[in-house]
Each structure stands twice: as structure tokens, then as C-alpha cells.
Design a protein around this motif. Structure first.
Motif, PDB file in Angstrom:
ATOM      1  N   ASP A  19     -69.678-130.442  -2.701  1.00 20.71           N
ATOM      2  CA  ASP A  19     -70.566-130.744  -3.813  1.00 20.71           C
ATOM      3  C   ASP A  19     -70.200-132.034  -4.542  1.00 20.71           C
ATOM      4  N   GLU A  20     -68.941-132.371  -4.596  1.00 21.87           N
ATOM      5  CA  GLU A  20     -68.506-133.585  -5.285  1.00 21.87           C
ATOM      6  C   GLU A  20     -68.147-134.703  -4.307  1.00 21.87           C
ATOM      7  N   GLY A  21     -67.540-134.318  -3.196  1.00 21.85           N
ATOM      8  CA  GLY A  21     -67.040-135.320  -2.262  1.00 21.85           C
ATOM      9  C   GLY A  21     -68.103-136.180  -1.620  1.00 21.85           C
TER      10      GLY A  21
ATOM     11  N   GLN B 245     -70.533-137.703  -2.987  1.00 25.90           N
ATOM     12  CA  GLN B 245     -70.803-138.908  -3.776  1.00 25.90           C
ATOM     13  C   GLN B 245     -69.763-139.993  -3.491  1.00 25.90           C
ATOM     14  N   ASP B 246     -68.492-139.597  -3.376  1.00 21.59           N
ATOM     15  CA  ASP B 246     -67.463-140.567  -3.014  1.00 21.59           C
ATOM     16  C   ASP B 246     -67.744-141.160  -1.638  1.00 21.59           C
TER      17      ASP B 246
ATOM     18  N   ASN C 230     -79.487-127.121  -5.353  1.00 19.90           N
ATOM     19  CA  ASN C 230     -78.875-128.431  -5.556  1.00 19.90           C
ATOM     20  C   ASN C 230     -79.719-129.637  -5.166  1.00 19.90           C
TER      21      ASN C 230
ATOM     22  N   TRP D 261     -79.056-133.420  -6.444  1.00 18.85           N
ATOM     23  CA  TRP D 261     -78.385-134.304  -5.493  1.00 18.85           C
ATOM     24  C   TRP D 261     -79.211-135.555  -5.215  1.00 18.85           C
TER      25      TRP D 261
ATOM     26  N   SER E  40     -78.906-137.876  -8.144  1.00 16.19           N
ATOM     27  CA  SER E  40     -77.600-138.525  -8.149  1.00 16.19           C
ATOM     28  C   SER E  40     -77.504-139.562  -7.044  1.00 16.19           C
TER      29      SER E  40
END
Length: 361
Positions: free
Chosen positions: A197-199, A201-202, A347, A351, A354
Motif C-alpha cells: 500500500d505504501e511501497g 509510491q516509492d 483503494n 491510489w 495519488s
């Protein structure tokens, strides 16, 4: 969204977009029982079926099929939702697992369990309590590569998502906008499934820094920007990596004249996301009985066997035939990224927002 013979014929053969026959009598024509003879299928612009297969259904059922195509999958789904109280047709085909929750949450479909549903491979079955949609086909969204480019540059093609952020692949990849394109959204979801869920974006920050190019849709990405496609070669395209489908290489072979012995493009199998497409009986359909007959037809072995070389997707029915060209040039990924439709529903919109802020601004 499927890759169809119409698209590849238009580019490779140069004959322009092939129209689908499928228009029958007007909606006012009445069958002996008082219902309309015409059943209307609403779809994205990748629907295709062999004329003889469609003609056999029309003869056996007594219905004539009219097809309304309406752009990319996302565009078609959104329009169908907006017109659900007075729908354009009776059956909608082409909502996939990335957009399914949007259609179901907005009441786009009514319940109907199509004949042959028990023959659908278990991994593709959804909504088993209400039967609002029927799985029709599946395929893998994957990065394709131009074999000639990588051979000429003595560079090993990427195999995984991790590879795409390596410096040797800088400025080589083109993908579709996740907010406007089904394969673009599928690629985004594949990265979310892979990196969390966060990775994700990186990951996209690194992909952006590595020169990824984003265009609106598949047509532009594949046929104009990708150097490995027939259209891209003709246009002098300079991106040897593109987000497309695992079935793109066999399409390049089948529609080339003369046919090459090997496909000019390959698939980075570690980049794939599994896509499934569904059809459903539209709420407020004017000809629900015709719509039910059409849904039954989509699960017949005759249609499922015919479908791969028309829409360049895999069948979902047990025992349906997979073309030799698919096995040789575009086999399904052994371990594609997948995501539960409920997680996509929870999501997807956040997503995409974002992603848009991160990648396009």
C-alpha cells in the motif's frame, strides 16, 4: 481491455478499423412472442467475434445482435453507469476486475446466472451469491519489449518490475495513464500488489526518475510510441518498452504479412497483472430475455474457442481451445500479480489520485 484483431489489422495490414457486422433489425421489430428481435450489446471498442459464429447464434436464438462500442473500458463503464436508468442496450461486456466494484456498487447489473456458469474455471468466478456478472475472458497486462532494439544495443531485456528502475532502462518505457486507461490502471495495481500500500509510491518515484513516459491510452502507447509494434516501427517510435498484454506478441505474428518465424516482441513475465473481463445483464434492459440468451452464448464452447484470435484474450471456460500461436508466442504468466476485487474497490480511487499527483505533476 482486450487487444483485438481490429486494432492490429488497422495497423499491420493498413486497412483501417474493421467494423463489426452485428447490426440487425431495428429495436422496434417484434418477435412472435411480443419481444424485440434485437438484443443490444454495449462494449468498449475491443469487442470482436467471427461472423459465422455470431450468425449461428442469431439463427439458433432468433435474435439479431446490435453492438454499440464506446471507447476505452473506463469510458464505457462510466457512460453505462450514467445511463443505467435508461440504458443504451441489454448487455454490457468489458468491465474488468479493476473497475468491477464501481459497476456493482452503482447498480449497473441485474442478477442472472448464465447457462454454462458451472464450467467457468473456479479462479475467475466472482459474485457467486448474486450472479450480477459473468466472467468471459482473461489476459495478462505486461511490459512488452522490442527484441531488435535490445539485440542491437547488446542489452538484456528487463524481466521484472525491479528491473525497470535500473539505469540501463532509463527513458525506454511508455505506459498508459492510470486514470484513463484499463492497462494503465492494471499496471498501477500490479505495482501496488508487488510493493504494498505504501511501497508502490516509492517505486513510482523511482520509475518517474528513470524517465517513464505516460500517454492517455493503449492505442497511442502501443501503436505510436512503442518501437516494437508494426505501427511504431512505421512511425519511427523510440520507446522499446511498453505496457501492453502478454498476447501482443502473437498478434504481431498473426497480422504480419508475411508471417515471421519468431515474434518481433517479447514479454517481461515478471511485470504481469492478471486481468479478467465480465459481462452482465443491464438493469432496466429493454430486452432482458434477449440479453440472457446473449450471456449464455458468451459461455458456449463455440464462442470461447472463437474468442482468442478475435480479441487476443484467453477463454475462461473449462476445455476451451487455446490457439497454438498463444502457446508459442504469448503464454500466460505463471505467477502474475493479482489483487482481491474488494481491495481494489477500497483503494482504487485513492491510489489513482495519488498516482496522478505523483507521476503527472
Amino acid at each position: 481491455m482486450s487487444i483485438t484483431s481490429k486494432r492490429f489489422a488497422a495497423v499491420v495490414v493498413g486497412l483501417g478499423m474493421v467494423g463489426l457486422s452485428a447490426c440487425g433489425s431495428s429495436d422496434t421489430d417484434q418477435a412472435s412472442g411480443g419481444g424485440s428481435k434485437t438484443v443490444t450489446l454495449v462494449s468498449h471498442n475491443s469487442w470482436a467475434v467471427s461472423k459465422d459464429v455470431l450468425a449461428a447464434f442469431e439463427k439458433e436464438s432468433g435474435y439479431q445482435v446490435k453492438v454499440l462500442e464506446d471507447g476505452d473500458a473506463g469510458q464505457a463503464v462510466n457512460k453505462a453507469i450514467l445511463t443505467k436508468d435508461n440504458p443504451q442496450g441489454d448487455v454490457f461486456f468489458g468491465v474488468d476486475n479493476t473497475l468491477l466494484s464501481r459497476a456493482l456498487d452503482n447498480g449497473l447489473f441485474q442478477s442472472y446466472e448464465a447457462k454454462g456458469s458451472d464450467l467457468i474455471l473456479p479462479e475467475y468466478r466472482v459474485d457467486q451469491e448474486k450472479h450480477r456478472v459473468t466472467p468471459v475472458d482473461t489476459g495478462d497486462i505486461c511490459v512488452n519489449y522490442d527484441k531488435a532494439y535490445f539485440s542491437e544495443h547488446k542489452l538484456t531485456p528487463p524481466e521484472s518490475l525491479d528491473d525497470l528502475i535500473e539505469p540501463q532502462y532509463k527513458d525506454l518505457l511508455v505506459t498508459e495513464n492510470a486514470s484513463t486507461s484499463s492497462p494503465g490502471l492494471g499496471f498501477l495495481l500490479g505495482t501496488a500488489a508487488k510493493y504494498g500500500d505504501e511501497g508502490w509510491q516509492d517505486y513510482w518515484k523511482k520509475l518517474k526518475a528513470n524517465g517513464v513516459k505516460v500517454v492517455d491510452g493503449w492505442e497511442q502507447a502501443y501503436n505510436e510510441e512503442f518501437s516494437g509494434s508494426a505501427g511504431g516501427r512505421k512511425a519511427g517510435a523510440d520507446r522499446p518498452l511498453v505496457v501492453s498484454y502478454a498476447s501482443s506478441p502473437p498478434a504481431e505474428v498473426i497480422y504480419a504479412d508475411p508471417r515471421p518465424e519468431t515474434a518481433p516482441t517479447g514479454v517481461a513475465t515478471g511485470t504481469c497483472f492478471r486481468q479478467v473481463e465480465y459481462a452482465g445483464l443491464l438493469s432496466n434492459a429493454k430486452n432482458p430475455e434477449g440479453g440472457k440468451a446473449l450471456l449464455d452464448f458468451l459461455l458456449t464452447k463455440k464462442f470461447q474457442d472463437d474468442m482468442p484470435l478475435n480479441m487476443f484474450v484467453y477463454p475462461v471456460r473449462e476445455g476451451a481451445q487455446v490457439p497454438e500461436e498463444f502457446v508459442k508466442y504469448g503464454p500466460q504468466a505463471k505467477d502474475p500479480q493479482t489483487m482481491d476485487p474488494a481491495k481494489i474497490a477500497d483503494n482504487r480511487d485513492d491510489w489513482v489520485k495519488s498516482w496522478t499527483s505523483l507521476v503527472l505533476k
